[in-house]
Design an enzyme around this catalytic site. Structure first.
Site, mmCIF file in Angstrom:
data_model
loop_
_atom_site.group_PDB
_atom_site.id
_atom_site.type_symbol
_atom_site.label_atom_id
_atom_site.label_comp_id
_atom_site.label_asym_id
_atom_site.label_seq_id
_atom_site.Cartn_x
_atom_site.Cartn_y
_atom_site.Cartn_z
ATOM 1 N N GLN A 1 0.895 -1.170 0.000
ATOM 2 C CA GLN A 1 0.000 0.000 0.000
ATOM 3 C C GLN A 1 0.925 1.209 0.000
ATOM 4 O OE1 GLN A 1 -3.266 0.924 -0.317
ATOM 5 N NE2 GLN A 1 -2.410 2.969 -0.104
ATOM 6 N N GLU B 1 -6.939 2.485 -5.570
ATOM 7 C CA GLU B 1 -7.122 2.557 -7.010
ATOM 8 C C GLU B 1 -5.886 2.196 -7.818
ATOM 9 O OE1 GLU B 1 -7.033 5.029 -4.772
ATOM 10 O OE2 GLU B 1 -6.220 6.888 -5.594
ATOM 11 N N HIS C 1 -16.113 3.904 -6.703
ATOM 12 C CA HIS C 1 -15.169 4.954 -6.310
ATOM 13 C C HIS C 1 -13.775 4.678 -6.891
ATOM 14 C CE1 HIS C 1 -13.378 7.923 -3.442
ATOM 15 N NE2 HIS C 1 -12.355 7.088 -3.504
ATOM 16 N N GLU C 2 -13.273 3.471 -6.681
ATOM 17 C CA GLU C 2 -11.915 3.159 -7.160
ATOM 18 C C GLU C 2 -11.853 3.214 -8.688
ATOM 19 O OE1 GLU C 2 -10.052 3.496 -4.829
ATOM 20 O OE2 GLU C 2 -11.383 2.956 -3.166
ATOM 21 N N HIS D 1 -11.488 6.707 -9.921
ATOM 22 C CA HIS D 1 -10.101 7.205 -9.839
ATOM 23 C C HIS D 1 -9.338 6.968 -11.146
ATOM 24 C CE1 HIS D 1 -9.356 8.776 -5.844
ATOM 25 N NE2 HIS D 1 -9.764 7.676 -5.222
ATOM 26 N N GLU E 1 -9.535 13.037 -4.275
ATOM 27 C CA GLU E 1 -10.657 12.394 -3.584
ATOM 28 C C GLU E 1 -11.975 13.156 -3.722
ATOM 29 O OE1 GLU E 1 -10.454 9.412 -2.803
ATOM 30 O OE2 GLU E 1 -8.281 9.106 -2.673
ATOM 31 N N ASP F 1 -0.525 10.501 6.544
ATOM 32 C CA ASP F 1 -1.414 9.514 7.169
ATOM 33 C C ASP F 1 -2.109 10.100 8.399
ATOM 34 O OD1 ASP F 1 -0.902 7.492 5.313
ATOM 35 O OD2 ASP F 1 0.845 6.767 6.423
ATOM 36 N N TYR G 1 -12.551 14.291 0.992
ATOM 37 C CA TYR G 1 -13.581 13.513 0.303
ATOM 38 C C TYR G 1 -14.907 14.256 0.270
ATOM 39 C CZ TYR G 1 -10.574 9.362 0.781
ATOM 40 O OH TYR G 1 -9.546 8.468 0.706
HETATM 41 N N1 BES Z 1 -6.946 6.367 -2.538
HETATM 42 C C1 BES Z 1 -7.828 6.061 -1.477
HETATM 43 C C2 BES Z 1 -7.172 5.333 -0.337
HETATM 44 C C3 BES Z 1 -6.005 6.075 0.281
HETATM 45 C C4 BES Z 1 -6.004 7.443 0.449
HETATM 46 C C5 BES Z 1 -4.921 5.362 0.709
HETATM 47 C C6 BES Z 1 -4.914 8.079 1.015
HETATM 48 C C7 BES Z 1 -3.831 6.003 1.280
HETATM 49 C C8 BES Z 1 -3.828 7.374 1.432
HETATM 50 C C9 BES Z 1 -9.031 5.238 -1.974
HETATM 51 O O1 BES Z 1 -9.465 5.604 -3.246
HETATM 52 C C10 BES Z 1 -10.191 5.510 -1.067
HETATM 53 O O2 BES Z 1 -10.578 6.651 -1.002
HETATM 54 N N2 BES Z 1 -10.728 4.493 -0.406
HETATM 55 C C11 BES Z 1 -11.904 4.642 0.415
HETATM 56 C C12 BES Z 1 -13.116 4.272 -0.404
HETATM 57 C C13 BES Z 1 -14.349 5.058 -0.127
HETATM 58 C C14 BES Z 1 -14.187 6.556 -0.129
HETATM 59 C C15 BES Z 1 -15.457 4.672 -1.101
HETATM 60 C C16 BES Z 1 -11.763 3.690 1.595
HETATM 61 O O3 BES Z 1 -10.763 2.970 1.656
HETATM 62 O O4 BES Z 1 -12.609 3.687 2.476
HETATM 63 ZN ZN ZN Z 2 -10.407 7.513 -3.258
#
Ligand code: BES
Ligand code: ZN
Length: 598
Positions: free
Chosen positions: A127, A263, A287-288, A291, A310, A367, A375
């Site tokens: 990741q 994604e 969602h993915e 992206h 996002e 993080d 979002y």
């Molecule tokens: N790209 C993100 C996950 C991410 C963001 C990982 C920042 C590391 C750092 C992914 O597209 C995401 O937003 N996942 C969400 C999905 C949801 C918004 C539908 C999740 O994991 O919950």
């Molecule tokens: Zn996302």
């Protein structure tokens, strides 16, 4: 000399890699990747070339003709990791770095067989977003840099490897008992989209350009859950333009995966908690997939512009949801998002700079800054622009935006210039300043309502006064409606009400984790003992941070639940992903000895 990105040592005056050739051997015993990374430069270069690294053991650096390249590893900096400075001899076009990753590399989770569905083979997944690619490969780890890549990965022969790339064949590996998998990613990607997973994997075809990968024990359920993916891709192409990545494949990971989805291009990574058995959680896949346009084609220049990834993607996800399942479903999704936004605003405080869309993150670990704000505030901002411009004009604008910036990385300010150029006056009409540069949610935020949503919220508000929904009402709810109802209930109920809810809505046995975790959160906040065993099971098995944070937070309300939380974390921590471990520990550290005010 100038830094390109607050989270990278990459320097704007230095060479840029254009292509990466990776060769990795996966060593499950030592929890290490042993590899060579060849960085092909855009043109002949000389002098300093700064890369990012974290925990990498760099063994040698050579040019393509074998000339040694002097290198120097800087001190470990907490957010950035270590600068790896190469001194390129004149005329260098390619450098080859031999290195090993650390067993503690934050980009990687190494799973024991017991942590998989099959229980017989180990598993590895990466990741990289936001800034963990540097613990996997020495690279300028900023999305301002893009490169195509090729890779060869050698794994134990019972296992298979997948990457965020197209498959380019597999064959017997260099040593007996090994197999070698090749990959090719011809499109240029930012480093955070590098991805690798290794395990006992099988696949099922879903459509002309999609298949799903998972362990044999989960692959059928996964194929059923995501069977409709081609319809979604086709609809997305109508909205945003052609799908530029050829294939859209998915990988369902073991439950410790810390996100819902990631994604990774050509190979979205997904949590198995999406396998609800009724296709009710495919919004994460939508969602993915979205992206593939917003994020992977047009990429945030760095994490200070993360909302560009996002915010646009959540907006796109809900536009797709509306097109596929109707406006009523989209309104419910916006309401569920509003709930998440309020939780994040409360956690940071309405005046926290982390609630701006355009953030300042010098010295801040991305993080730690992660929340629903980019979002949900971001998608509301895009929806506001859509309303101001009118849907037809805005859809045209989005297609132009994607065509203009495809395969590039941009800032908030570059977006604003393009907006003003193509939709003059819209920025001023909505007042972009407070949205982008000020904390909190501006008052002109779009409101999403429907009669059904209003009725659910009203009904939930009457629960405390003793009014329960009827069996007929409950039977009429779809999963999103059930979730909205639960989210609007009081956070603390008495045991009789908990027992009634659980029985009437069959909550503890739910396969939909959004509903299950919302219920377990209420139950934890209510000190409701019959739910403790299921809560413990979920916390020990599932690493998705979206679920750990509210559960551990709610468990902080009562002495008995605090004890449960500490006990569960002690048991689960060694098997958590490092990110999950950090989130759980940070929540528990804030527990006070006196119960939190209700
Ligand atoms: N790209 C993100 C996950 C991410 C963001 C990982 C920042 C590391 C750092 C992914 O597209 C995401 O937003 N996942 C969400 C999905 C949801 C918004 C539908 C999740 O994991 O919950
Ligand atoms: Zn996302």
């Amino acid at each position: 000399m100038a830094r390109l990105d607050p989270h990278s040592y990459a320097d704007s005056d230095q060479p840029r890699p254009r292509q990466l050739r990776l060769s990795l051997a996966v060593d499950f015993e030592r929890r290490q990747l042993d590899g060579e990374a060849a960085l092909v430069l855009a043109g002949p270069a000389a002098g300093p070339f700064d890369l990012d690294s974290r925990g990498l053991d760099v063994r040698s650096v050579l040019t393509s003709d074998g000339t040694p390249v002097p290198f120097e590893l800087g001190p470990e900096e907490p957010v950035l990791g270590q600068r790896l400075r190469l001194l390129l001899p004149a005329g260098t076009r390619e450098v080859r770095l031999r290195y090993r990753t650390s067993p503690e590399a934050p980009a990687l989770q190494w799973l024991d067989p017991q942590q998989t569905a099959g229980g017989r083979h180990p598993f590895l997944f990466s990741q990289c977003q936001a800034i963990h690619a540097r613990s996997l490969v020495p690279i300028p780890d900023t999305p301002r840099v893009r490169f195509s890549y090729e890779a060869e990965v050698v794994v134990p022969e019972a296992l298979a490897a997948v990457m965020s790339a197209g498959p380019a064949g597999d064959r017997a590996g260099p040593r007996t008992g090994t197999r070698s998998f090749r990959f090719r990613m011809p499109q240029p990607i930012p480093p955070y989209l590098l991805a690798l997973a290794v395990g006992q994997l099988e696949s099922r075809d879903l459509g002309p350009r999609s298949r799903v990968w998972a362990e044999p024990q989960t692959v059928e359920a996964a194929a059923w859950e995501f069977a409709d993916i081609e319809k979604v891709i086709a609809r997305a192409e109508q909205l945003f333009g052609p799908y530029d990545w050829e294939r859209y494949d998915m990988l369902v990971l073991p439950p410790s995966f810390p996100y819902g989805g990631m994604e990774n291009p050509r190979m979205t990574f997904l949590t198995p908690t999406l396998l609800a058995g009724d296709r009710s959680l495919v919004d994460v896949v939508v969602h993915e997939l979205a992206h593939s346009w917003t994020g992977n084609l047009v990429t945030n220049a760095d994490m200070e512009h993360f909302w560009l990834n996002e915010g646009f993607t959540v907006w796109a996800e809900r536009r797709l949801l509306e097109a596929l399942h109707g406006e009523e479903e989209a309104v419910l999704a916006w309401a569920i998002g509003q709930n998440a936004l309020e939780e994040s605003m409360e956690r940071f405080g309405n005046d926290s700079p982390l609630t701006c869309l355009r953030t300042r993150l010098q010295g801040v670990d991305p993080d730690e800054a992660f929340s629903s704000v980019p979002y949900e505030k971001g998608s509301r901002f895009v929806a506001l622009l859509e309303r101001a411009a009118g849907r037809v004009r805005f859809d045209g604008f989005m297609r132009e935006y994607m065509a203009r910036f495809r395969f590039t990385s941009i800032t908030t300010e570059e977006f604003l210039r393009f907006l003003e150029e193509r939709l003059p006056g819209v920025a001023e009409a909505v007042g972009v300043g407070p949205w982008l540069y000020e904390p909190g949610l501006p008052e002109n935020a779009p409101v999403f309502r429907s009669a059904r949503l209003d009725a659910l919220v009203a009904l939930a508000s009457r629960f405390a006064g003793g009014e329960h929904p009827t069996a007929v009402q409950i039977r009429g709810w779809n999963p999103a409606e059930t979730l909205v109802y639960l989210q609007n209930l009081p956070r603390e109920l008495d045991p009789a009400d908990c027992a009634w809810l659980d029985a009437a809505l069959a909550l503890t046995g739910r396969g939909n984790y959004e509903i299950l975790v919302e219920w377990l959160t209420i139950a934890a906040g209510s000190d409701y003992e019959p739910a403790f065993p299921r809560t413990r099971e979920v916390l020990v098995r599932v690493g998705r941070m979206k679920y750990l944070r509210p559960l551990y937070t709610a468990l902080g309300r009562h002495p008995r639940t605090r004890a449960l939380a500490r006990e569960v974390l002690a048991e689960a921590a060694p098997r958590y992903h490092p990110l999950s471990r950090r989130v759980a520990a940070s929540v528990i550290e804030k527990y006070t000895d006196t119960p939190a005010a209700p």
